[in-house]
Scaffold this motif. Structure first.
Motif, mmCIF file in Angstrom:
data_model
loop_
_atom_site.group_PDB
_atom_site.id
_atom_site.type_symbol
_atom_site.label_atom_id
_atom_site.label_comp_id
_atom_site.label_asym_id
_atom_site.label_seq_id
_atom_site.Cartn_x
_atom_site.Cartn_y
_atom_site.Cartn_z
ATOM 1 N N GLY A 21 0.774 -1.235 0.000
ATOM 2 C CA GLY A 21 0.000 0.000 0.000
ATOM 3 C C GLY A 21 0.803 1.281 0.000
ATOM 4 O O GLY A 21 0.230 2.365 0.167
ATOM 5 N N HIS A 22 2.097 1.180 -0.183
ATOM 6 C CA HIS A 22 2.940 2.372 -0.190
ATOM 7 C C HIS A 22 3.184 2.831 -1.623
ATOM 8 O O HIS A 22 2.919 2.101 -2.581
ATOM 9 N N GLU A 23 3.714 4.027 -1.761
ATOM 10 C CA GLU A 23 3.998 4.583 -3.087
ATOM 11 C C GLU A 23 5.496 4.644 -3.294
ATOM 12 O O GLU A 23 6.253 5.015 -2.384
ATOM 13 N N VAL A 24 5.936 4.278 -4.480
ATOM 14 C CA VAL A 24 7.351 4.328 -4.831
ATOM 15 C C VAL A 24 7.542 5.343 -5.942
ATOM 16 O O VAL A 24 6.860 5.285 -6.965
ATOM 17 N N VAL A 25 8.433 6.296 -5.733
ATOM 18 C CA VAL A 25 8.696 7.367 -6.678
ATOM 19 C C VAL A 25 10.120 7.210 -7.199
ATOM 20 O O VAL A 25 11.061 7.139 -6.419
ATOM 21 N N VAL A 26 10.272 7.130 -8.515
ATOM 22 C CA VAL A 26 11.595 7.044 -9.117
ATOM 23 C C VAL A 26 12.133 8.446 -9.344
ATOM 24 O O VAL A 26 11.500 9.260 -10.015
ATOM 25 N N VAL A 27 13.283 8.731 -8.770
ATOM 26 C CA VAL A 27 13.956 10.014 -8.955
ATOM 27 C C VAL A 27 15.137 9.753 -9.882
ATOM 28 O O VAL A 27 16.141 9.204 -9.451
ATOM 29 N N PRO A 28 15.028 10.077 -11.170
ATOM 30 C CA PRO A 28 16.108 9.749 -12.111
ATOM 31 C C PRO A 28 17.430 10.366 -11.692
ATOM 32 O O PRO A 28 17.484 11.516 -11.256
ATOM 33 N N SER A 29 18.496 9.590 -11.816
ATOM 34 C CA SER A 29 19.812 10.068 -11.385
ATOM 35 C C SER A 29 20.586 10.711 -12.514
ATOM 36 O O SER A 29 21.744 11.073 -12.351
ATOM 37 N N ALA A 30 19.962 10.856 -13.689
ATOM 38 C CA ALA A 30 20.619 11.528 -14.815
ATOM 39 C C ALA A 30 19.550 12.187 -15.672
ATOM 40 O O ALA A 30 18.460 11.653 -15.831
ATOM 41 N N GLY A 31 19.850 13.365 -16.203
ATOM 42 C CA GLY A 31 18.920 14.040 -17.104
ATOM 43 C C GLY A 31 17.792 14.734 -16.357
ATOM 44 O O GLY A 31 17.639 14.600 -15.145
ATOM 45 N N PRO A 32 16.965 15.483 -17.070
ATOM 46 C CA PRO A 32 15.863 16.218 -16.441
ATOM 47 C C PRO A 32 14.724 15.286 -16.072
ATOM 48 O O PRO A 32 14.610 14.179 -16.584
ATOM 49 N N PHE A 33 13.873 15.731 -15.171
ATOM 50 C CA PHE A 33 12.677 14.974 -14.843
ATOM 51 C C PHE A 33 11.767 14.925 -16.062
ATOM 52 O O PHE A 33 11.562 15.919 -16.747
ATOM 53 N N ALA A 34 11.218 13.751 -16.320
ATOM 54 C CA ALA A 34 10.425 13.589 -17.531
ATOM 55 C C ALA A 34 9.017 13.104 -17.244
ATOM 56 O O ALA A 34 8.333 12.631 -18.130
ATOM 57 N N GLY A 35 8.570 13.208 -16.000
ATOM 58 C CA GLY A 35 7.220 12.783 -15.679
ATOM 59 C C GLY A 35 7.164 11.367 -15.147
ATOM 60 O O GLY A 35 8.183 10.787 -14.797
ATOM 61 N N PRO A 36 5.990 10.783 -15.088
ATOM 62 C CA PRO A 36 5.820 9.480 -14.463
ATOM 63 C C PRO A 36 6.649 8.394 -15.126
ATOM 64 O O PRO A 36 6.812 8.361 -16.339
ATOM 65 N N SER A 37 7.180 7.505 -14.289
ATOM 66 C CA SER A 37 7.925 6.360 -14.789
ATOM 67 C C SER A 37 6.964 5.258 -15.177
ATOM 68 O O SER A 37 5.834 5.197 -14.705
ATOM 69 N N ALA A 38 7.435 4.345 -16.028
ATOM 70 C CA ALA A 38 6.628 3.194 -16.400
ATOM 71 C C ALA A 38 6.616 2.183 -15.272
ATOM 72 O O ALA A 38 7.461 2.198 -14.393
ATOM 73 N N GLY A 39 5.673 1.278 -15.309
ATOM 74 C CA GLY A 39 5.640 0.217 -14.317
ATOM 75 C C GLY A 39 4.875 0.615 -13.077
ATOM 76 O O GLY A 39 4.084 1.563 -13.087
ATOM 77 N N PRO A 40 5.128 -0.083 -11.956
ATOM 78 C CA PRO A 40 4.327 0.132 -10.757
ATOM 79 C C PRO A 40 4.781 1.316 -9.925
ATOM 80 O O PRO A 40 4.547 1.362 -8.736
ATOM 81 N N PHE A 41 5.494 2.283 -10.539
ATOM 82 C CA PHE A 41 6.018 3.400 -9.793
ATOM 83 C C PHE A 41 5.317 4.691 -10.208
ATOM 84 O O PHE A 41 4.914 4.852 -11.347
ATOM 85 N N ALA A 42 5.250 5.612 -9.281
ATOM 86 C CA ALA A 42 4.791 6.953 -9.627
ATOM 87 C C ALA A 42 6.012 7.818 -9.838
ATOM 88 O O ALA A 42 6.956 7.748 -9.064
ATOM 89 N N GLY A 43 6.028 8.620 -10.885
ATOM 90 C CA GLY A 43 7.189 9.458 -11.170
ATOM 91 C C GLY A 43 6.963 10.879 -10.680
ATOM 92 O O GLY A 43 5.835 11.333 -10.527
ATOM 93 N N PRO A 44 8.048 11.618 -10.444
ATOM 94 C CA PRO A 44 7.927 13.005 -10.019
ATOM 95 C C PRO A 44 7.441 13.875 -11.157
ATOM 96 O O PRO A 44 7.642 13.574 -12.322
ATOM 97 N N SER A 45 6.814 14.988 -10.842
ATOM 98 C CA SER A 45 6.348 15.913 -11.863
ATOM 99 C C SER A 45 7.535 16.592 -12.532
ATOM 100 O O SER A 45 8.604 16.726 -11.947
ATOM 101 N N ALA A 46 7.330 17.008 -13.769
ATOM 102 C CA ALA A 46 8.383 17.736 -14.457
ATOM 103 C C ALA A 46 8.605 19.066 -13.762
ATOM 104 O O ALA A 46 7.718 19.615 -13.130
ATOM 105 N N GLY A 47 9.811 19.607 -13.922
ATOM 106 C CA GLY A 47 10.103 20.891 -13.324
ATOM 107 C C GLY A 47 11.364 20.832 -12.502
ATOM 108 O O GLY A 47 11.940 19.771 -12.293
ATOM 109 N N PRO A 48 11.844 21.979 -12.004
ATOM 110 C CA PRO A 48 13.077 22.012 -11.220
ATOM 111 C C PRO A 48 12.965 21.124 -9.996
ATOM 112 O O PRO A 48 11.941 21.075 -9.329
#
Length: 296
Positions: free
Chosen positions: A26-53
């Motif tokens: 029941g928890h949420e997993v957020v992928v924080v990319p370690s390279a490049g700009p944020f590009a929105g939600p990740s694929a798979g069972p993860f929620a991605g961070p919103s685009a922006g600084p």
């Protein structure tokens, strides 16, 4: 709970298994990319961070972060989280220290740990060979770095042609039994395996990992490493020395592939650290309220 993964590879087996356990619970997993700009939600069972600084997105994004990547950007992201009160496992400082084999050796020696004698040698092309055989390694630990046994001048010249400007360290070659002893620790739980060493066999490739139950003293040594280096998730490479085991490397957040129970231990660690942060925030809030004068 929201758990962040600072990684360039969220599909890594141990991370994917850990994330699946957290999501199932029941928890949420957020992928924080370690390279490049944020590009929105990740694929798979993860929620991605919103685009922006990143600085605008970090507040409230996660309750705890697991720092798997070791790139300069990953370490910068870890420090940003920490500055904003989000705990990171392992910390950016501890992870960065484990990338410098000279600093590792100095800290280990100061703490009385049996770490292999490690000498900074500058660029490989300038290396004056100590007594053969010896081991040469990249000073800065990273994926696909240099780790090689040098038996004589021909081998040294070969490596110098391939890695001329690579800053390196040297360590004595420890014959031991020809087996690398790999110990991984997750929040005080020790996992282990052993494999035939490419440095011992000269094959250039490590042997297949085999299950191995470390003696109690070696498990205790691995736990001591975590205390000295400030690590919660790490690996310790041991060899059998003439009189005692010798530590030849320490790795922050290694792969821990194929070790039953490792994803469960990692998920439990993330939740424990997040819960501790939550209790700390509540405590600070209560202290702040108690400081407000009655009737104000």
């Amino acid at each position: 709970m929201k758990v962040g993964l600072i990684t360039g590879n969220p599909g890594h087996p141990v991370l994917a298994a850990t994330a699946a356990l957290l999501v199932e619970d029941g928890h949420e997993v957020v992928v924080v990319p370690s390279a490049g700009p944020f590009a929105g939600p990740s694929a798979g069972p993860f929620a991605g961070p919103s685009a922006g600084p990143f600085a605008d997105a970090v507040d409230g994004l996660v309750d705890v972060c697991l720092l798997k990547a070791r790139t300069p950007r990953a370490l910068s992201l870890a420090r940003e989280f920490e500055q904003r009160g989000v705990p990171v496992v392992n910390s950016g400082a501890a992870t960065g220290l484990c990338q410098d084999r000279v600093r590792m050796a100095d800290l280990a020696a100061a703490a009385g740990l049996p770490f292999a004698a490690t000498v900074a040698a500058g660029p490989l092309r300038e290396l004056t060979a100590p007594a053969y055989p010896f081991v040469v390694k990249s000073r800065h630990s990273r994926r696909h770095d240099l780790v090689a046994r040098v038996d004589g001048p021909d081998r040294l010249r070969e490596l110098a042609e391939q890695w001329p400007e690579e800053p390196v360290v040297t360590q004595p070659f420890v014959p031991g039994t020809g087996w690398d002893q790999k110990l991984w620790v997750v929040d005080g739980r020790v996992f282990a395996a052993r494999r035939r060493s490419e440095l011992a066999t000269g094959s250039g490739e490590p042997g297949r990992a085999e299950d191995w139950e470390p003696p109690a003293a070696r498990a205790a040594l691995a736990l001591r490493v975590g205390e000295v280096f400030g690590l919660d998730v790490y690996g310790v490479d041991l060899l059998d020395g003439p009189a005692e085991p010798v530590i030849v490397d320490v790795n922050a957040f290694p792969g821990i592939r194929g070790r039953a129970g490792a994803p469960e231990a990692l998920a439990a660690l993330a939740l424990r650290v997040a819960a501790e942060r939550g209790r700390s925030l509540v405590g600070r809030s209560l202290v702040g309220r108690s400081a407000v004068p009655s009737g104000s």
